[in-house]
Every structure is written in structure tokens, then in C-alpha cells.
Design an enzyme around this catalytic site. Sequence first.
Site, mmCIF file in Angstrom:
data_model
loop_
_atom_site.group_PDB
_atom_site.id
_atom_site.type_symbol
_atom_site.label_atom_id
_atom_site.label_comp_id
_atom_site.label_asym_id
_atom_site.label_seq_id
_atom_site.Cartn_x
_atom_site.Cartn_y
_atom_site.Cartn_z
ATOM 1 N N LYS C 160 1.047 -1.077 -0.165
ATOM 2 C CA LYS C 160 0.211 0.296 -0.177
ATOM 3 C C LYS C 160 1.014 0.878 0.255
ATOM 4 C CE LYS C 160 -4.235 1.339 1.814
ATOM 5 N NZ LYS C 160 -4.451 1.815 3.492
ATOM 6 N N SER C 230 -1.088 -0.831 -4.416
ATOM 7 C CA SER C 230 -2.449 -0.678 -4.017
ATOM 8 C C SER C 230 -1.899 1.808 -3.770
ATOM 9 C CB SER C 230 -3.088 -1.253 -3.316
ATOM 10 O OG SER C 230 -4.660 -0.073 -3.046
#
Lengths: 369, 369, 369, 369
Positions: C160, C230
Site C-alpha cells: 500500500k 495499491s
Amino acid sequence: MARMASVHRVPMRHPGDVTGIAALLDAGTLRAASIVAILGKTEGNGCVNDFTRAYAVQALSLLLARRLGTTEEDVAARVAMVMSGGTEGGLSPHFLIFAVEDTDAPATGALALGAAFTRDFAPEEIGRMAQVEATAEAVRAAMAEAGISDMADVHYVQVKCPLLTSERIAEAEGRGATVATHDTYASMGLSRGASALGVALALDEVPRAALSDGAIGQDLSLFSGRASCSAGVELTRNEVVVMGRAASWAGDLTIAHAVMRDGIDLPAIQAALRGAGLDAGAGQLADSEAGRLVALLCKAEPSTSGRIRGNRHIMNDDSDINATRHARALVGGVAAAAVGRTDLFVSGGAEHQGPDGGGPVAIIARKAG
Amino acid sequence: MARMASVHRVPMRHPGDVTGIAALLDAGTLRAASIVAILGKTEGNGCVNDFTRAYAVQALSLLLARRLGTTEEDVAARVAMVMSGGTEGGLSPHFLIFAVEDTDAPATGALALGAAFTRDFAPEEIGRMAQVEATAEAVRAAMAEAGISDMADVHYVQVKCPLLTSERIAEAEGRGATVATHDTYASMGLSRGASALGVALALDEVPRAALSDGAIGQDLSLFSGRASCSAGVELTRNEVVVMGRAASWAGDLTIAHAVMRDGIDLPAIQAALRGAGLDAGAGQLADSEAGRLVALLCKAEPSTSGRIRGNRHIMNDDSDINATRHARALVGGVAAAAVGRTDLFVSGGAEHQGPDGGGPVAIIARKAG
Amino acid sequence: MARMASVHRVPMRHPGDVTGIAALLDAGTLRAASIVAILGKTEGNGCVNDFTRAYAVQALSLLLARRLGTTEEDVAARVAMVMSGGTEGGLSPHFLIFAVEDTDAPATGALALGAAFTRDFAPEEIGRMAQVEATAEAVRAAMAEAGISDMADVHYVQVKCPLLTSERIAEAEGRGATVATHDTYASMGLSRGASALGVALALDEVPRAALSDGAIGQDLSLFSGRASCSAGVELTRNEVVVMGRAASWAGDLTIAHAVMRDGIDLPAIQAALRGAGLDAGAGQLADSEAGRLVALLCKAEPSTSGRIRGNRHIMNDDSDINATRHARALVGGVAAAAVGRTDLFVSGGAEHQGPDGGGPVAIIARKAG
Amino acid sequence: MARMASVHRVPMRHPGDVTGIAALLDAGTLRAASIVAILGKTEGNGCVNDFTRAYAVQALSLLLARRLGTTEEDVAARVAMVMSGGTEGGLSPHFLIFAVEDTDAPATGALALGAAFTRDFAPEEIGRMAQVEATAEAVRAAMAEAGISDMADVHYVQVKCPLLTSERIAEAEGRGATVATHDTYASMGLSRGASALGVALALDEVPRAALSDGAIGQDLSLFSGRASCSAGVELTRNEVVVMGRAASWAGDLTIAHAVMRDGIDLPAIQAALRGAGLDAGAGQLADSEAGRLVALLCKAEPSTSGRIRGNRHIMNDDSDINATRHARALVGGVAAAAVGRTDLFVSGGAEHQGPDGGGPVAIIARKAG
């Protein structure tokens, strides 16, 4: 001792952004315990899979629960939260916070608010006369609560109403009852329509004799010019907030309304502005007048004829953009043309709320100083 | 012998529906050989995969080829056909047919039309000063053709311009040339922007010294208030149609324009209406005045700031509906508020065509009485 | 004392529905304090205005904060929550809960999990080599944490990573620094790409010498076959979760991976299934084998060539449906063909994660017997 | 003298691109007069406002009219043109040209084609038993025309059927007749459903006694495993093309079919492949086998239950992307997984064409050599 209503218009940066409201609470400008209703215009699609509404409600409930030292469920029970998805065109996401305080100030016949609830509905009552009748009764109760005795003093009635789910339908049919529709999406329209006709009945806008189960969703010549209804899965009763004017209310807010006959009815919006004491000018509010505009609330809906004043529109045939999204964009443009602002509460789904292709428009304004 | 321009506004039932134009030809109301340009507002998405434009052009070309006894290619060479996709909100799909006839009627200083073409562009010229300069030259040629000598008499300049494709980029780079962008979608904006600056240069709206390759697509303070540009894959030159007023033209049509400073600038539209001799009234044209409105042509674009008069809009962040679709819906609503009609030519992609978030608006009207 | 990882696959009825997880906690099947990561496949558009991700995170944080008697901020700091929007085609919204417990059971070389964080990045580091290097270091730390010493035992790395916002860009430029891009949407791709190349560097998938600021987002021949990245606005550092196999872990879970060379590479998915001990059969997992499938995690991306094995696809030219949505629908169909289930973690945005148009696929399975 | 069918699969670069077919005609590979049907997969939304279908038909009609020295109307009367919109996921736009020639080659029991038409339907017959019965009769006539006597030799029946328009409904009601529905969009589904049940009746897939007006569109347990129906506004009769095998046909093409029980039924596609003599391999066709695949034709539809093998899908609740678009993307992915190609004829709207959520799949292949 009079009551005084206040309305705060607060922008949001995203559907979960309640920092603007938190700032008002922190500053003491707004007291959490005085809040009676929150309307929100969130930036989802306003259709079936619009989760921006529930996201905003969760964020609001959390905020208020913490400020009030209570649970989210309790907040939901005492504050009517109506989120309307869809900020198509130039519309700007925002909240409208309605609060009521007692005051020593003199009563001025200002903006008056009243809320009431129906009993819980059985699934087989939704979209039918039982819902119409119970809504009418709740409107009368909310009027009484607001101290409004003359129907002409009611200018906007926000209704939140339930819908049918597969579970609710099954439960009813298990008891041998029949429901108005098996299509859960269609049940939203029928519930909104029955609720709007309930408002119309309470306000004498349609005669009782013209109403029947069969007319709901079918006879579009029957409508309220003051109802704004929104269906949600989270409740089984109707929640009604009446807005109008009453002698016993203090403050400098007032309200008026008009009915748009179609989606481009600028003159109707201007009539509502004038009704609320604003000078509509030569087309768009001057800046000085715009500063006194507190809220514009209206309904948008594509005409079923597929035409606006004779010209074809494509809203009902567009499989890429839902028809209600086109309608909100259009009416939002017309309303912004009138007032020179874009943070307007333009909501879709106008069954029996104004004529086919049109809808009610209400204006809340601050009286000239 | 004077010239006289006519403009026919013809609804379409779908993008391939040219029966309305065929009926005008059949009735003798319109002569195929007199047609110089056709603008069309078709109901596609107005973006990359909008095939309603090419479908309409194919249908128009076939119709005119048969009526003129020639080929579709020949029709394309003599008639400027500019299809703009997107009838969001309440906009109504329609064609605008521009025709010119010689006449014995007295010259009245009426609507004047002139067309001109640039040379074919090399790929490395697109979106750069070479395109700006050549477009300016074509605007001057089209003015001369229309008999317009004063820049102030030009009120609308429609430009159709080329774009970069992968093939064209490869060809240029094979020769050692560099192109303005490798992104073919972005090349549409650069080509429109360079074309608009070419119009601005020809009409003295921006000084020559302010223009450079680097300013194109970047310095949004430079713009034309009269250009409307549209990029298409089917051509490699710019096609220019100038609309204005000239002493030598006959008939009862006139034209005027104004510049919308943002998407909700109703007063600008009203100024253009008044410029064309229409009484804008208290907001919306009265029916009597609306009957004299022949065409409203304007540009729509989301502001890059993400705001309209300080309020956030969501156009640039919406991954479900393209930003240009929101913008057309908004401006279409504002324009419909002004004129009470929805068959309006609202087109997207307004780089250097009006200020950031705004755009030009032109009105063609029939003179009173 | 060994460690044991568990993975729970929990359906959700809407993005705020955490009742399935609550039920696991209530039943004692899952202990809140053991949760290290939650991946979620929510039903938004997976693009800019997808608020289903934040809504799910809000609901998850609330649930865990109450169960752990702590704040939502503390939950966010200790549990990696990665929501991936988009369940196009037949994909089914669900959560994957990753938990770790100490155990007396014997170590079996089972599924091993390890997490690590980079330092906070300055805006000018995002999408550049600084992010690549720091991510590689965090991958090595997470491997150590998981007790994985052989790079070949790493099968999936979830990262992330942050993105650039207008505020962050302004802050950097105020200090005289330059950023990788001014386009905030593009910064998400660059951040994912730099993160993926960091994984590739740590796992020796690309040589250090091939990497440079200029290669990020450009040289698509460089990629990791095990990274899944992401980007989110809520953090300024990279959070890394490494999944692999390690001798010191107990339990009956295992993991394997393969690289899809394009969006229809069924054989690659079958190779990953076989790697995890499942019999891929003659095309689709038999029910008995499907029962042992715990999770399928993969990346989807439209090929930049506009082609799949020579045939044109329309993903990159569709202005109604975002290209990444088409890609998830396609890959979701191919993956469902392989496994006979639709609750699969198919995620978009695969820059440097697998080859152009393809992507990594990882399988977590329960060992037979 | 035997007959021989040929099938050409031709990519298109856009919906009006018939240059691939023109090249086949120019090369003499295909004779215009031998063409009996053209199926097209175009890149529109496949829903109400998909104009790519009509655009493709206009382009095809023009091409063939010129090559045959006749009118477009005549071409439409002799060639069945069925355009199916929607290339979601990875599907690739293409045409399938079916032609028939007499030949001296020996009959081999190869692919056989036969066409037939019903009489024109009155509006009140559409979506009702009259349409079912007439379609069954036309299927029998087309079988006779193809020389197919055994129902088991029929593998795919393409039907093009009419729909109700407001005009047709008004005409019927003016005569005192009642129509199956007032919703013109719903009439497409009813017409497809009645047509599919007509095929099922002709092929003995459902007993006559199970059929009634009330069952159409309601009892989804009744279906044909070989029908593929498409509704269009341009006709008032049903046009039927039967594809099967017959002793009297020459050439090396063959056909087989299977029924997908849901959208992820890879094994059914593999069964159809094997039925047509292709080795389905371990999941995806090997290149050598893929070279013999001529066409894959199938139907896609979201399950009304909202689930696939127990897991929730979001197709029916997505107001941004039409449910049929999700379904085509999903089934296109599953089919591409099987065959390793993306130029597949996956069509939506599968009422009574396969079970709820599933659909027929047919394979045309070249026999091994």
C-alpha cells in the site's frame, strides 16, 4: 418563549467528511442537541448502488453520537437524516443542518419546523392507500408540532419512506398477503408516490375521492406541489419533516415554494425566490440577494413523454447514464442559472411530486435586514 | 446581387435520421446545392468511442450525394459537416443546416457566412504554432469570402481540425520529426487549442507575442471568445466557417455573441440574446421572442480548479461519467433556462475557447417584424 | 513455539457490512488481536470517486476498535487494510482476513506472513528511485519478520503506497523540490510502479542497473511477478505485507504464484493452482479441490497495445466504462473459469506488476488431507 | 450437386468499417451473391441507445448494394444481418459472414444453413403464443430448407424478432386489441423469449402443454438450448437462420453445441468444443486446435437470483453499468479462457435461451485435416 429554526449549509469534501459540521459544533455556532434534521447531497449515482448515502449517515451518526454521548442508533432515532445521491452537472456536495432552539427573541412568523412519524408499515401496505392515509396523518401531526394551522403556510414536506425487500415480500406472502410489486426497485417509486399523495391529501392538493391503490404510480395528474420523498431500506415507517411559516417562530428565516411545470421552468424558480423575499432580478440573483439565499430544495424527473416543450430528450433511452442523473443535471443547471450558486439540493425520484417532468421547488432565505 | 444565408434547425429521431432534411429538400424549402455547412448535435457520449458522429455523417453524405448526383467523397469536400456528440441533461438531438443563395433582395447587413481551408498539416505541426498561424490565415480568408472586413463583425468561428494518430506519429518520427504529444486523446485538445488561438490571433483577441508552442494547452488566460473547435480523425487540414454580419448580405437573420465566464453565467447568454435583438425578459425568453431564436451555439468545459464560484464540483473526479458530459449537461441547463428551448448546440472541449470553465455563446436570430 | 497464519474469506452484503467478521469474532473463530491484514474487494468503480473503499475501512475500523477497546486510529496503525474497488463481471464482494497466532502445533513450512513499513516519503520521492529502494528494504524486513530467507519462497507481496496531492506537490515545490508528475491521478500509477519495482529489486526479478527514475512507468519490460500494489491518499509511507512459505510456520495453508502473460492466460492460473497443490483438472477445479482453495489474488490491466493475441480490444477507447473496469471483468471471468468460484481478489492498476496486459496471480490453498 | 457453407470471421476497426469484407470480395475469396447472413459484434453498449448496430447495417447494406448492383432495401431483404452490441471485457469487434455455394465436392455431412421467415406479426401477437407457434413453424421450414430432418442435428438457431413501439401499441389498441406490455424495452425481452420458446417447441425441448402466454418471460425453467434471439425495431416478422449438420452438405466445417448452466460454466464450453471435434486440452485450446476454431457463439445473462454458485454478484444492482454488459464481460472471459481468443460472438438478452443465468454455446470448427 418562542422557538427559532436555524439552517446551516456546509460543504463536504467527500461523503464521509463531517469536519465542517464538527467545526460548527466546536465553535459553538451549532449545538448538537438542537439538530432535528440533516439533508445531504452526496456525490454518488443516486441510484441502487449508491453507497455514498450510507457512508455519510455512518459518519454523521458517529460524530453526533460522540458529541451527545450516546449511541449511533439513538442519533438515528432522534435526527432525521436524508441523504440524496447525485451531484451531476455542476451541483456541489453539501449538508443542510436544521436545528431548533428555544429563544427569548420575539416571534416573527419565521421558518417553522415540525417532525412526526407514522407507525411501522406491513409490507403489503407500502405503495398503497394505507401508506397514503398514514402519511397524511403524520403530516397533520407535524404541522401541529410546528404550530402551523393553515395549510397554505406549509411550503416543503420532506418524507423518508421504506421500500420492499425480498425478505419483506416473503414475510408478507408467507402470511397470505399480497404486495404492490415484486420489483424491489419499483417499490421505491411506489413508496415515494404513496407518500407524496399522503402529503397532497393532508394539504388538500388532491381530493380524497381521486385516490386509490390503482392511481398510485399511474395517474400522474395527481400530485403534491410541496412533497419531497426519498425511499430507504433502513426504515419501515415514514418519517415526515414539515417546513413552513408559523406565527410563534422567531428569527430571520423564511420559506416559500412554487411548482416547476417542466425541467426548464426558470420562471417557477424565480417565483419561489420572490415568495421568499428575494429579488430575482433580470434572470440571476445579484450577489447581495444571493447572500440571503439559505437553501434551494427541488425535485427533478425526466418527463415520461420523452419530450420537453415538444423537443425530444434522450434521458429515458440512455443505457449509459441513468435517466434520473440526466434530470438532476438539467434541473441543477436551470436552478444555478437562477441563483448563481451550485450548492443546491436537487433530488431525483419525483413520483406524484409535481407534474410529470416537473417538480416542487422551495426556497429558504434570510429576510432582508 | 446580394447573398442570403438561411439556417434550418431540424430534429433527428436517431443519429442516422436524415428524413427531416430530406423533407425540406423534397418541399423545395432547401436546395441541396446551396448547403455550405451542417452542424449536428448527436446523442453519443461525445468522447472517444462516440460513433454517432460518423454514423450521422455517413447518412448525411449519402442523402446529399443522391440529391446532387455525386459521390459521398465530393459531398464531404464541399460541405463542412461538424457533428458534436452529447445531449446530456435535457439537450435535444438536431441538425443545423447552413445554406447560401444569391438573391435579388436588398442587402441588409444580415448574417454572413464564409468558409476556408488551411493546407494539410504535417503531424509535427498539430497543436503547435504552425497550426495557429495557418488557422489565422484561413480565418482571414473566410472573412474575405464572407465580405466581412471588420473583426468586430465576426461572432462565431467553427473550426474542424485534425488529431494525431499512432500512424501519423510514427510517420513523423520516421522522418526524425517530433510531435506535440504521444497521447492521441491529448492531441485532440492541443489541436482544438491551437485552432482556437489561431482564431484569437486573426481576430486580435490575443497579441502575437503572447503565443508560443509552450502556451498551447497551458496558458488558459489566452482565449478566443468566438472560436468553437472540434477535432476529427477524418481530416488533416483545418476547415473554417466564419459567421458574422456583413453589409452585402440580405435576409432577416442576424448573429451576436458573448463570453460566459463560467458554466452558470446566465447573464452572458442574456447579453448575447440582446445582441441579436431578442428581449431576454425577466429571465427566460417569452414565447414570442423564442420563436425568433434560430440557433444557440456554445462551448462547455469543467473548470480545472474543480470549483464554480467557490463551490466544489465533481466533474473532474467522476470515473463513471466523463467530465465533458457533466459540463454539457450543466451549460445546457443554464442555456435552456435562458431561452426556454432544449435544441441547443452545446459542445464540449473548450481549450482556449473562452476562459477556464467558461466559453463563447453565439445567438442566431430572426430580426423582429 | 511456531506461528500459524489463518485466512478467512467473508462475503459482504454492501461495503459497510462487517457483520460476517463480527460473527467470526463472536464465535471465537477469529481473535481480533490476531488480525494483521484485511484485504477487501468492494463494489465501487475502483477509480477516483470510489468511496466504497473508505466506507469499508470506516466500518472495519469501528468494529475492531470496539472489539479491541482502542481507537480507530490505533486500528489503522496496526492492521494493514487494503480495499480494492471493482467487482465487474461476476466478481463477488468479500473480505480476506489474515491473522497470525502462536501455536504449539508442529512447524510444517506453511503459509508465512510478514509486514514492514518504509519511512514516510517526501513528495519528491514518490514515483522515483527513493521509493523503489525504500520499498526493497521494507520487503527484506518483512521477509525477515516472516522468517523467509529464500527469495523463491516469496509468492505475493501486497504494497500500500501513497500518492501525490495538490497540497503535497505545493509543499515540495515551496521547498524548491520537483515532483515526478503534477497529475495526481498519474501519481497513483507511478507510486504503484515504483513500489512494484522495489519488490522486483528485493526479489532479484530485475537487475539494479536496469532501474532509474526514467524507467518507472515507461519500461514495461521491467516487472515483478509477485507484487500487488495499491495507492491510497491516507498514508505517506509504503506498507508491505509479504506472503510466502517458511519452515517455522505451522498449519495446513500454503501459497504459490504464477505470472499471466496476458488477460486470458488460463494456463498460468492453472500453474499457480498446481503450485499450491490443487489439481487443476481438465479446466475447472472439481468441487473437492475448490473446497481447498482459500484465496485467489491477481492483477488485471488492459494491454497498452490495444490488442490481446492480435485481436483488438476496446478497453482503452471506451469513454463510458473505465479501462480498468473492463480488465477486471475479463480477468475475473478467466479466473472464475479456472476455479469455479467468483469471490476472487482481482485488482486493477498493474504497472510493473507482471508484463504489459498481464499480471501476477497467487493462490492460497489448504493442503490435502 | 451438393451445397457448401463457408464462414468468414472479419475484424472491424469501428462499427462502420466494412473494408475487411470488401477485401474478401475484391480477392474473390467471397462472392457477394452467396452471402446469406452476417452476424456482427459491435462495440456499442448493446442496450437501448446502441447505434453501432444500425451504423454497421447501413455500412454493410451500402457495400453489398454496390457490389450486387441493387438497393440497400433489397440487400436487407435477402441477407439476414444480426448485429449484437457490446464487446465488454476483452471481446473483439468482428463480423461473421455466412455464405452458401453450390459445389461439385462430395457431400460430407458438413455445416448446413437454412433460413425462413414468419408472416408479419400484429402488435398483439408479439411476446405471446402466436409468436411462439409461428416461430416454431419457421424453424421447421428452415430445417427443411437446410435439408436437416433430425432435430438433434440442429445446433444453433439465430432469430431476429420485432418489438413493440408506442406507435404499434397505439395501432393495436385503436382496434380494441391488448398488447403483452406497454413497456417497449420489456417488449424486447418478451419477443426474444417467445421466439426462443418457438425454437424450443420446434426442437421438442419443451412440451407444447407447458407453454402459454403467462409462461413467457415468467417460467424460466422452460428454455431452448440452441436458440439465440435478438430483437430489432426494423422488422415486424421473425427471421430464422438454422445452423446444423446435414448429409447433403459438403466442405470441412462442422458445428456442435452445449448449454452453460451458469456464467462460469467452462466445462460446457469445453463439451461444445469436443462436440465440434476440437481437443479442449487441459483447459485452453492449443494453438493448433485454436486455428481450426471458426466461431464461438453464445448467450450471456445475469442470474435473477443475484448469485453465481451461491456467491453474490452485483450485476443487477449496478446503476452505472447495465447488467447485460457485466454478463457479456464475464462470459466473454470464460469463453476466452477456453479458446485462447477474444473474437467471440457473446450476445446478451437470453430469456428462455438456456437456464436462468446460463445460456447456449455453439462452436463452428474446421474438421481436422
